[in-house]
Design an enzyme around this catalytic site. Structure first.
Site, PDB file in Angstrom:
ATOM      1  CE1 TYR A 116     -13.748   3.972  -8.299  1.00 53.83           C
ATOM      2  CE2 TYR A 116     -15.764   4.146  -8.459  1.00 53.83           C
ATOM      3  CZ  TYR A 116     -14.653   3.624  -7.876  1.00 53.83           C
ATOM      4  OH  TYR A 116     -14.941   2.353  -6.936  1.00 53.83           O
ATOM      5  CG  ASP A 151      -1.998   0.893   1.208  1.00 56.11           C
ATOM      6  OD1 ASP A 151      -3.314   0.412   1.176  1.00 56.11           O
ATOM      7  OD2 ASP A 151      -1.979   2.050   0.878  1.00 56.11           O
TER       8      ASP A 151
HETATM    9  N1  UFG Z   1     -26.064  11.382   0.078  1.00 59.51           N
HETATM   10  C1  UFG Z   1     -26.877  12.209   0.702  1.00 59.51           C
HETATM   11  N2  UFG Z   1     -26.373  13.059   1.502  1.00 59.51           N
HETATM   12  C2  UFG Z   1     -24.922  13.018   1.545  1.00 59.51           C
HETATM   13  C3  UFG Z   1     -24.034  12.053   1.128  1.00 59.51           C
HETATM   14  C4  UFG Z   1     -24.756  11.202   0.217  1.00 59.51           C
HETATM   15  O1  UFG Z   1     -28.077  12.312   0.517  1.00 59.51           O
HETATM   16  O2  UFG Z   1     -24.217  13.615   2.654  1.00 59.51           O
HETATM   17  C5  UFG Z   1     -26.915  10.428  -0.745  1.00 59.51           C
HETATM   18  C6  UFG Z   1     -26.474  10.160  -2.397  1.00 59.51           C
HETATM   19  O3  UFG Z   1     -27.168  11.363  -3.032  1.00 59.51           O
HETATM   20  C7  UFG Z   1     -26.787   8.974  -2.624  1.00 59.51           C
HETATM   21  C8  UFG Z   1     -26.599   7.959  -1.500  1.00 59.51           C
HETATM   22  O4  UFG Z   1     -26.849   9.070  -0.315  1.00 59.51           O
HETATM   23  O5  UFG Z   1     -27.994   9.163  -3.224  1.00 59.51           O
HETATM   24  C9  UFG Z   1     -25.415   7.244  -1.319  1.00 59.51           C
HETATM   25  O6  UFG Z   1     -24.415   8.166  -1.491  1.00 59.51           O
HETATM   26  P1  UFG Z   1     -22.831   7.613  -1.192  1.00 59.51           P
HETATM   27  O7  UFG Z   1     -22.160   8.786  -1.589  1.00 59.51           O
HETATM   28  O8  UFG Z   1     -22.734   6.980   0.103  1.00 59.51           O
HETATM   29  O9  UFG Z   1     -22.724   6.311  -2.186  1.00 59.51           O
HETATM   30  P2  UFG Z   1     -22.952   6.564  -3.771  1.00 59.51           P
HETATM   31  O10 UFG Z   1     -24.228   5.616  -4.210  1.00 59.51           O
HETATM   32  O11 UFG Z   1     -22.913   7.934  -4.656  1.00 59.51           O
HETATM   33  O12 UFG Z   1     -21.438   5.875  -4.426  1.00 59.51           O
HETATM   34  C10 UFG Z   1     -21.277   4.401  -4.355  1.00 59.51           C
HETATM   35  C11 UFG Z   1     -19.915   4.098  -4.007  1.00 59.51           C
HETATM   36  C12 UFG Z   1     -19.058   4.567  -5.300  1.00 59.51           C
HETATM   37  C13 UFG Z   1     -19.570   4.082  -6.633  1.00 59.51           C
HETATM   38  C14 UFG Z   1     -21.238   4.300  -6.585  1.00 59.51           C
HETATM   39  C15 UFG Z   1     -21.627   3.586  -7.738  1.00 59.51           C
HETATM   40  O13 UFG Z   1     -19.352   4.823  -2.819  1.00 59.51           O
HETATM   41  O14 UFG Z   1     -17.794   4.202  -5.184  1.00 59.51           O
HETATM   42  O15 UFG Z   1     -21.883   3.775  -5.416  1.00 59.51           O
HETATM   43  O16 UFG Z   1     -22.847   4.551  -8.216  1.00 59.51           O
HETATM   44  F1  UFG Z   1     -19.014   4.560  -7.501  1.00 59.51           F
END
Ligand code: UFG
Length: 330
Positions: free
Chosen positions: A142, A32
């Site tokens: 990504y 790592d």
């Molecule tokens: N969300 C909020 N408030 C926040 C953070 C997130 O409402 O403060 C929502 C986002 O809009 C989303 C959900 O919570 O609808 C989940 O968001 P995350 O950022 O936790 O995760 P994502 O679904 O965006 O992302 C995940 C993985 C990524 C991957 C993606 C695939 O973390 O690595 O799924 O689409 F690329």
């Protein structure tokens, strides 16, 4: 006994996989660069090499010193937002890194690799639940680099003696039962750790990104899968390759979706904290609903996620965050 080389074994999912490999009696070597991983997250029984997979000769020297059976590859940049601002960082770390790795594996006749891919390879889904055969049209850099990593492995496997398993994770969450390792990103962008910053006194409220999606309560639906269940899938995938399994791609999720509001409500119950929430504008690039079909992983790998209850998942995350409010800093 031969060892498994875990690249990125000091990160969130990598370190959890190392803990589970060691619990299963395997010898583990971790490499790592500690850019986003933590030395403290590396299991004390693993042999650790600090370095970057892109550095000429770094991987060659590991393959020469250690008796490596196969590689599990987590060493990549993984933030959607950052990938849109700095795409070349993603091409360099994710694609150049993987190219150096595969070249070194071919040179040393290491023929098995399991690697972390993502639901972001699909982009806006065509069907729910999403199948591995659905079309892949990433909507961020990504996801594009992870899809290109899959393709690089595919063409390498055609030309050389090498087989791979690509594991497309949905929303990784929760923390290992040892309580010693957990999620620690800087900056944090993921929903569950951000929610838990509120009862930890580090944030006043949680933002809800968008309340006008076509879902039951207007907020986005995701498939939350426990990091230990993901770790188990890597072990099963390596066993599958060791049995002679052909190169393959698998979705990893629970097959159940929860809205952002449902996740917040569950966190309120688990932490007994009111966790104020504010409804805000949509976050650019968020698909409305992402739910996996993991039928193929269950059938072919014999994967059977154990921690599939949202409350259990959030309890395990809370157990980590309340004891480590500053991540590995304390
Ligand atoms: N969300 C909020 N408030 C926040 C953070 C997130 O409402 O403060 C929502 C986002 O809009 C989303 C959900 O919570 O609808 C989940 O968001 P995350 O950022 O936790 O995760 P994502 O679904 O965006 O992302 C995940 C993985 C990524 C991957 C993606 C695939 O973390 O690595 O799924 O689409 F690329």
């Amino acid at each position: 006994m031969k060892s498994i080389l875990v690249l990125g074994g000091a990160g969130y999912i990598g370190s959890t996989t190392v803990y589970e490999l060691i619990a299963a009696g395997k010898h583990v070597v971790v490499a790592d660069n500690l850019q986003t991983g933590f030395r403290e997250a590396v299991h004390p029984d693993a042999t650790f090499y600090e370095g970057d997979i892109r550095t000429p000769g770094f991987l060659d020297s590991i393959f020469e010193k250690e008796d490596i059976e196969g590689v599990i590859h987590f060493a990549a940049s993984s933030q959607v937002g950052e990938s849109m601002k700095d795409p070349l960082k993603y091409y360099n770390n994710n694609l150049c890194g993987t190219e150096v790795l595969l070249e070194s594996m071919v040179k040393h006749n290491i023929d098995k690799i399991v690697f972390s891919s993502t639901a972001a390879t699909y982009g806006e889904p065509e069907n729910i639940p999403i199948l591995e055969t659905d079309s892949t049209k990433p909507t961020n850099c990504y996801g594009e680099t992870k899809l290109s990593m899959e393709k690089m492995m595919y063409w390498t496997s055609i030309a050389h003696n090498l087989r791979y398993v690509a594991l497309r994770y949905f929303n990784a969450c929760g923390a290992h039962s040892s309580g010693k390792i957990g999620e620690a990103h800087n900056p944090e962008t993921h929903l569950i750790p951000l929610i838990l910053q509120v009862p930890n006194g580090k944030r006043e409220y949680i933002s809800i990104f968008g309340n006008d999606y076509d879902t039951k309560d207007g907020t986005c639906i995701r498939d939350y899968i426990h990091v230990t269940d993901l770790a188990q899938a890597h072990i099963l995938a390596m066993d599958y390759l060791s049995r002679g399994g052909e190169s393959n791609t698998f979705n990893l999720g629970n097959g159940v979706g929860f809205t952002v509001k449902e996740v917040i409500e569950t966190a309120r119950k688990v932490t007994a904290h009111p966790i104020p929430a504010k409804e805000e504008a949509r976050r650019a690039g968020d698909p409305s609903t992402l739910i996996a079909s993991s039928a193929k992983a269950k059938e072919v790998l014999g994967w059977n996620p154990q921690l599939d209850n949202l409350e259990t998942i959030i309890e395990s995350a809370w157990n980590w965050h309340k004891n480590h409010p500053n991540g590995y800093a304390n």
